[in-house]
Design an enzyme around this catalytic site. Structure first.
Site, PDB file in Angstrom:
ATOM      1  N   ARG A  71      12.782  12.412  34.351  1.00  0.00           N
ATOM      2  CA  ARG A  71      12.052  11.139  34.410  1.00  0.00           C
ATOM      3  C   ARG A  71      12.618  10.230  35.494  1.00  0.00           C
ATOM      4  NH1 ARG A  71      10.402  10.075  27.968  1.00  0.00           N
ATOM      5  NH2 ARG A  71       8.728  11.619  28.082  1.00  0.00           N
ATOM      6  N   TYR A 123       2.693  12.571  35.151  1.00  0.00           N
ATOM      7  CA  TYR A 123       3.503  13.677  34.617  1.00  0.00           C
ATOM      8  C   TYR A 123       4.894  13.249  34.166  1.00  0.00           C
ATOM      9  CZ  TYR A 123       5.029  14.871  39.546  1.00  0.00           C
ATOM     10  OH  TYR A 123       5.503  14.910  40.817  1.00  0.00           O
ATOM     11  N   GLU A 124       5.593  14.121  33.516  1.00  0.00           N
ATOM     12  CA  GLU A 124       6.881  13.832  32.850  1.00  0.00           C
ATOM     13  C   GLU A 124       6.761  12.697  31.836  1.00  0.00           C
ATOM     14  OE1 GLU A 124       8.672  16.909  34.318  1.00  0.00           O
ATOM     15  OE2 GLU A 124       9.588  15.571  32.886  1.00  0.00           O
ATOM     16  N   GLY A 125       5.656  12.703  31.092  1.00  0.00           N
ATOM     17  CA  GLY A 125       5.389  11.613  30.147  1.00  0.00           C
ATOM     18  C   GLY A 125       4.638  10.518  30.882  1.00  0.00           C
TER      19      GLY A 125
END
Lengths: 565, 565
Positions: free
Chosen positions: B297, B429-431
């Site tokens: 993140r 992306y990545e949450g």
């Protein structure tokens, strides 16, 4: 890829914001009866959903193609354009004297919204034709009008606007295209124009180019520019398209979006056989250009509404269908999650705000046409707001639409990405949004000795919700402060000020909309959007006051070279 | 297409924000001497400018291609990747025990920034390898570490993260991939994963997939998930890559941007011959995933910095060269026009703010590693801010970069459009950034009984400039109000709150930067950026307070179905 024409909302905005009933009470717009308005909205909705929306994706993936014989549109476009002409959808706002229906510009705005929501790239073609019609109506001779307007008013022939050259973008005065008298009242046109939307295509038997150029010994800068009408094909004695007029499409641009719209490089007079006619007086080019551009600016603001509506519909459909995560009652569609719902409500509220602003500006075109006092001034002040803020909102909403889709939003097949890419040109063309902001703090604040701005502010002070009243007061304060600023300080704060004033105007219109609805489904959704707008979006704009008042000093605290450090 | 590594700025931020000198005073990071830091920054800058930047455009226009034999990268990529490995650029932050250099994560952040500014799509590949290294370092057995880490630490082999399935995106707990014991301690892996960045390519002799899957009789939801290591090629007895492990790349996505990064659909175990090893305990998958994801993140937040820096450099170069319109002294480059200059200063200020935020978060990884009290908590609070706000700023700056270019910004050849398209995935992306906001108001506000948040606020209260002090007070107020809110009300205000808190944190860091510079060119530019940030960007964030406190009621005032009205 569903598309539902926003007929209920359009009708509501025409009634409450445009007040089309008042227009219909005038002799000029007597034809705009309730029944006609309904029939137009419903009719174009069906047409757009049935014929233009299905072509949207091919417009993006196949796109317009350059060939040595000219630009070829994707399969289906020529037929769909023919059906548009035959359906009479091009004639709504065009003058009756030339085969148009003479209905209000605000109604033609709704028609164009629907077409562009279905297929924004395609709808740019009629948008440009409107500019050519305006130029001829206001500046053409009776002969020119008779020869060209009947074909443009129906959309049978299309129009283009030829301003930009490689060295002359926002700085129109730097253009170099030449127009040399041929001795018979016509001119020999020579030069290269770039960024010409629908500069060539295979959907119409003729294309009418309106070209800015310099006559011999014209003064430098904008004062030396004249406007010329240059058809793709010269007209025969019977008025039909005849010989080629030496206008060549050199190439089309490879763009990030709006692929259905060929952006052409046009070369005029390569063989010294390009003939043009002067439109309006010599050196009257800038004035004629602004005639074309003002309505074109509203129509670009309207593209913001188009793409916002399209992106919202797509995102709502996805969010209702995509199940992800749990809520109190079990697995839930993502529309049930608070942050997704916040994005969707914001998309709806911003789309409605943009529509209210653009339609309200469009209404001033009609009100000015029937001689209503103050309407022309109001239109002048609103035009940069409608263009810049309308397109900014189109971009914001399209980006939220991608976000709602999550990872699927980045995948081209979903369609959300196309809206995001298509929208990005709108804050740039027809005068960048920075140019709009400069126009606001330069010409428009000063218009009528400040009366035009003061008139808008007087109306906005009627707003009642607390944050909005505070924003209106802040706009008032900035507007007054700007009158004492030098040009650079004004320009430094121009963009934030434009945004503040746009949000204040949208808030005032949204407040009016909220007061006019009932308690049906439409009314409850509208009230939620109005609340969200007034309680959450309006306060954000208050945060811009510091920037609007900051002045230019910090911008020039370091040399330009230091920016590369 | 120039690219200049931002070495002076990076060194400054490492000194003043990361305080890398303090890290170098520890035994763990003793290698991070001044000379080494300089050599690393200069060296990777030269490498990235010379080898990776020139490949950026082909990454976009040619892109990674799917073939029946696997994904093929554009010409030049395999060699440039090999040179990256041989140059040791992959080993900066990897553990010394496995062939890495054991330097601070914050320094590897600077290295990755430079690589990604040169070529963001390419740099995603090493970013993912870092996640695999983290998972193995923290959860692998000594045997697993010995077999895989030496190859990952150098970048010779690359890593992937396999979470998402068609029905399981943000809702990871919905995944269905299975892992069945084979009786020898290994597992048979079966399932389809989507959105796997660099899931296949031709640049490395092996690829290490980390795959979330369910063992038989695992409980439903996230509690039943385990993490597996699944190499593309099984290892021979001597540790070299051997037989294919039945991992098939089914297709790659057709994306809006980041075309150099193949986004794969991977099918595991089509022939029931895909063998995986458990990483960490059974059902420990979520915990291991967060180990991978937390640094990932930060690295995605760093992509915001990368694209912002690249877009700013490109826009500044264009604005200094493009002459349009006149200023007092005659024809002028557009950088001399106030609104263009405002956009450029904003781009620089936002890029610096994003960098300060991400590096500051990265520093906490290192401080936690050397056992500094509070660092882990600080990292936890900062991670959603760095990811979400960093990527939001990357998008804002990339969009401004298009705008500065005017019409040319929409033309693909210019390159500004690529940054705009590439950047758009980063808030997803990545949450998604919405997930980050939920993490902030859910887990992070509650962390350490509110102590982690309170600690950050205590530091921010040291800010001295008036608007920033007001913003900090507003964050404090919202943070406290949220502790009394129900979950939906918190979530409804989560995104605006995340933005407010991010801007407050950036403002505090920018203030610190402004106090640390001298009066040279770099220092004067920095001071202008800090002033602009504190005087113009910070006040905007104050406008978000109403939304942060608004609660969920307005969002649910109408039924989901009404959104389609």
């Amino acid at each position: 890829m569903t598309f539902t024409p926003a007929v209920t909302e359009q009708r509501f905005v025409l009634d409450q914001i445009v007040r089309i009933g008042e227009l219909a009470a005038s002799e000029r717009f007597a034809a705009a009866s309730e029944d006609v308005v309904d029939a137009v909205l419903e009719g174009v909705g069906q047409f757009a959903a049935g014929e233009w929306a299905p072509l949207n994706r091919a417009g993006d993936t196949v796109g317009a193609k350059w060939t040595p014989d000219g630009v070829v549109m994707p399969e289906g476009y020529p037929q769909a354009y023919k059906d548009y002409v035959e359906g009479g959808w091009g004639t709504i706002g065009a003058p009756e004297a030339f085969g148009g229906q003479g209905l209000p510009f605000a109604l033609s705005t709704a028609v164009l919204e629907t077409l562009g929501t279905a297929n924004m790239g395609f709808a740019l073609c009629p948008t440009l034709t409107v500019g050519a019609i305006e130029a001829l109506v206001h500046h053409g001779t009776p002969e020119q009008q008779a020869a060209y307007l009947p074909h443009l008013a129906t959309g049978e022939w299309t129009g283009t606007m030829n301003l930009t050259e490689p060295q002359a973008g926002s700085d129109v005065g730097a253009l170099r295209a030449t127009a040399t008298p041929r001795g018979d009242g016509t001119y020999s046109i020579k030069g290269t124009k770039i960024f010409i939307s629908f500069g060539d295509h295979d959907m119409a038997p003729n294309i009418v180019h309106l070209v800015l150029a310099r006559t011999p010994e014209a003064p430098a800068g904008t004062r030396g520019i004249s406007l010329f009408l240059v058809p793709k094909y010269r007209l025969n004695a019977d008025g039909t398209p005849g010989d080629s007029n030496d206008v060549r499409v050199v190439s089309i641009e490879h763009k990030m979006g709006l692929h259905a719209s060929p952006t052409c490089v046009l070369s005029f007079g390569d063989s010294d056989e390009c003939v043009g006619e002067l439109i309006g007086p010599e050196f009257g080019g800038m004035r004629a250009m602004f005639t074309m551009m003002n309505n074109a600016r509203l129509n670009v603001g309207l593209q913001g509404v188009q793409v916002a509506e399209a992106a919202t519909q797509r995102a709502v459909a996805y969010a209702r269908e995509r199940v992800q995560g749990a809520r109190k009652t079990g697995a839930a569609a993502i529309i049930e999650h608070p942050d997704v719902r916040r994005m969707l409500l914001r998309m709806k509220a911003q789309t409605q705000a943009a529509r209210a602003l653009v339609y309200y500006a469009a209404a001033q075109v009609d009100r000015a046409a029937i001689g209503e006092a103050g309407a022309q001034n109001r239109l002048e002040v609103l035009t940069p707001l409608a263009k810049a803020h309308g397109t900014d909102l189109g971009n914001e909403v399209a980006s939220l639409g991608v976000q709602v889709h999550g990872g699927m939003g980045f995948i081209e097949e979903t369609g959300a990405a196309q809206f995001f890419r298509d929208a990005r040109i709108t804050p740039i063309y027809e005068g960048t949004n920075g140019i709009q902001a400069a126009d606001l703090v330069g010409r428009k604040l000063a218009l009528d000795n400040g009366g035009a701005f003061a008139g808008l502010m007087a109306d906005l002070r009627g707003a009642t919700s607390p944050a909005l009243a505070e924003l209106v007061a802040a706009c008032d304060e900035v507007g007054r402060a700007m009158q004492a600023m030098d040009a650079d300080d004004k320009l430094a704060g121009s963009y934030p000020f434009l945004t503040m004033l746009s949000v204040a105007t949208c808030g005032w219109l949204m407040e009016r909309e909220g007061a006019a609805v009932g308690n049906d489904d439409f009314g409850r959704m509208k009230k939620a959007c109005v609340r969200f707008y007034l309680e959450q979006i309006v306060p954000e704009a208050l945060g811009l006051k510091a920037s609007a008042l900051a002045g230019a000093e910090v911008l020039y605290a370091v040399e330009a070279d230091a920016f590369a450090v």
